[in-house]
Design a protein around this motif. Structure first.
Motif, PDB file in Angstrom:
ATOM      1  N   LEU A 204      48.383 -41.526 -39.538  1.00  0.00           N
ATOM      2  CA  LEU A 204      48.490 -42.469 -40.638  1.00  0.00           C
ATOM      3  C   LEU A 204      49.329 -43.676 -40.227  1.00  0.00           C
ATOM      4  N   THR A 205      50.366 -43.415 -39.453  1.00  0.00           N
ATOM      5  CA  THR A 205      51.186 -44.515 -38.942  1.00  0.00           C
ATOM      6  C   THR A 205      50.339 -45.454 -38.098  1.00  0.00           C
ATOM      7  N   ALA A 206      49.530 -44.897 -37.221  1.00  0.00           N
ATOM      8  CA  ALA A 206      48.673 -45.716 -36.368  1.00  0.00           C
ATOM      9  C   ALA A 206      47.673 -46.519 -37.184  1.00  0.00           C
ATOM     10  N   MET A 207      47.189 -45.942 -38.276  1.00  0.00           N
ATOM     11  CA  MET A 207      46.184 -46.605 -39.097  1.00  0.00           C
ATOM     12  C   MET A 207      46.760 -47.750 -39.928  1.00  0.00           C
ATOM     13  N   PHE A 208      47.984 -47.574 -40.455  1.00  0.00           N
ATOM     14  CA  PHE A 208      48.478 -48.499 -41.469  1.00  0.00           C
ATOM     15  C   PHE A 208      49.648 -49.379 -41.023  1.00  0.00           C
ATOM     16  N   ALA A 209      50.418 -48.968 -40.054  1.00  0.00           N
ATOM     17  CA  ALA A 209      51.620 -49.717 -39.709  1.00  0.00           C
ATOM     18  C   ALA A 209      51.302 -50.949 -38.876  1.00  0.00           C
ATOM     19  N   ASP A 210      52.063 -51.997 -39.122  1.00  0.00           N
ATOM     20  CA  ASP A 210      52.004 -53.188 -38.280  1.00  0.00           C
ATOM     21  C   ASP A 210      53.006 -53.093 -37.136  1.00  0.00           C
ATOM     22  N   HIS A 211      54.132 -52.451 -37.416  1.00  0.00           N
ATOM     23  CA  HIS A 211      55.208 -52.333 -36.425  1.00  0.00           C
ATOM     24  C   HIS A 211      55.790 -50.931 -36.539  1.00  0.00           C
ATOM     25  N   VAL A 212      56.182 -50.351 -35.422  1.00  0.00           N
ATOM     26  CA  VAL A 212      56.675 -48.969 -35.398  1.00  0.00           C
ATOM     27  C   VAL A 212      57.990 -48.898 -34.623  1.00  0.00           C
ATOM     28  N   TYR A 213      58.934 -48.143 -35.185  1.00  0.00           N
ATOM     29  CA  TYR A 213      60.159 -47.773 -34.470  1.00  0.00           C
ATOM     30  C   TYR A 213      60.092 -46.279 -34.197  1.00  0.00           C
ATOM     31  N   LEU A 214      60.230 -45.905 -32.945  1.00  0.00           N
ATOM     32  CA  LEU A 214      60.249 -44.503 -32.545  1.00  0.00           C
ATOM     33  C   LEU A 214      61.684 -44.106 -32.245  1.00  0.00           C
ATOM     34  N   LEU A 215      62.231 -43.189 -33.071  1.00  0.00           N
ATOM     35  CA  LEU A 215      63.604 -42.729 -32.897  1.00  0.00           C
ATOM     36  C   LEU A 215      63.631 -41.432 -32.101  1.00  0.00           C
ATOM     37  N   ASP A 216      64.666 -41.325 -31.270  1.00  0.00           N
ATOM     38  CA  ASP A 216      64.851 -40.122 -30.462  1.00  0.00           C
ATOM     39  C   ASP A 216      66.343 -39.855 -30.363  1.00  0.00           C
ATOM     40  N   ARG A 217      66.794 -38.791 -31.036  1.00  0.00           N
ATOM     41  CA  ARG A 217      68.195 -38.377 -31.012  1.00  0.00           C
ATOM     42  C   ARG A 217      69.149 -39.519 -31.367  1.00  0.00           C
TER      43      ARG A 217
END
Length: 269
Positions: A204-217
């Motif tokens: 769903l993120t891939a379908m609808f988001a314009d920008h993505v932040y990927l958090l890790d720890r």
């Protein structure tokens, strides 16, 4: 623009967020993704002022710490991950709580029509007289979204973008209603508002988001377009399992298919 700089949150000796920088543009849907415990909800709460944090968050160049509750209520609305309703409110009464000291509360027509329009928008028209406690989890989630929409129904106010902050808005919904809610969020952004959403569903993120932040720890591992962030390498490293990004028709964006492996070590072979 909405910006957060050097956001750090500690619980005792544990650092949950470590000097996170974040920016979101009006007119876009910005998603925050990452595994459990990566700091997604904590970041959203820090940026909305719900929890104390070092660093600074600004809306349209103004620090939220310097804005009054009334100003904040007319410029941004927050949908929490979960919310308990202790009183026997009807659905309409709950949604009407979204009427704030902004334009809607001063216009009797808006007071009557906006709650019904919001219920229409989330697919709950006809539920006005139902008690909130009688609803399913997904119905309660959509009723809460209608309340939030009423608060800032117009995506812009006097030419200034308004903001929706959504914490896992589709977590309790079936796939049809997930698409309805994500379309509501995207429509709000396309009309000039800004949307920041914590998401678990990568597709769903891939379908609808314009920008993505990927958090890790507690840190930002990657940020950018879905195609640039949702990669085999970064996702497998973050989630500790083999994940593969593919590009099916028709929308041409990435989608993520879990692989039959049991560890990150296998994913990196």
């Amino acid at each position: 623009m909405m910006q957060a700089q050097d956001i750090t949150v500690k619980y005792g000796r544990t650092t949950v967020l470590d000097n996170v920088d974040f920016a979101a543009e009006a007119g876009q849907l910005t998603a925050i993704v990452g595994p459990n415990g990566s700091g997604k909800t904590t970041l959203l709460k820090a940026m909305t002022g719900e929890i104390p944090a070092s660093g600074e968050t600004t809306l349209q160049g103004r620090a939220i710490s310097q804005m009054s509750p009334t100003e904040l209520a007319t410029q941004r609305a927050v949908l929490p991950q979960s919310g308990n309703i202790a009183f026997p409110f009807t659905v309409l009464e709950l949604v009407r709580l979204g009427l704030t000291s902004g334009l809607a509360s001063h216009d009797p027509t808006h007071q009557e029509t906006l709650p019904l329009k919001a219920l229409d928008r989330v697919g709950l028209r006809g539920f006005e007289g139902r008690l909130v406690q009688e609803l399913s989890g997904g119905e309660r989630q959509r009723a809460q979204l209608a309340r939030v929409l009423v608060q800032i129904w117009e995506p812009t106010l006097n030419g200034t973008p308004r903001w929706l902050f959504l914490d896992e808005p589709v977590s309790a919904l079936d796939i049809g209603h997930q698409l309805v809610v994500m379309q509501v969020a995207r429509d709000f952004a396309r009309a000039g508002g800004g949307v920041v959403a914590v998401m678990h569903d990568l597709n769903l993120t891939a379908m609808f988001a314009d920008h993505v932040y990927l958090l890790d720890r507690g840190r930002v591992r990657a940020s950018g377009t879905p195609k640039s962030v949702l990669t085999d390498t970064d996702l497998s490293a973050c989630y500790g399992c083999a994940l593969r990004t593919n590009t099916p028709p028709p929308h041409g964006g990435p989608w993520i298919l879990p692989q039959a492996t049991s560890s990150h070590q296998e994913a990196t072979l």
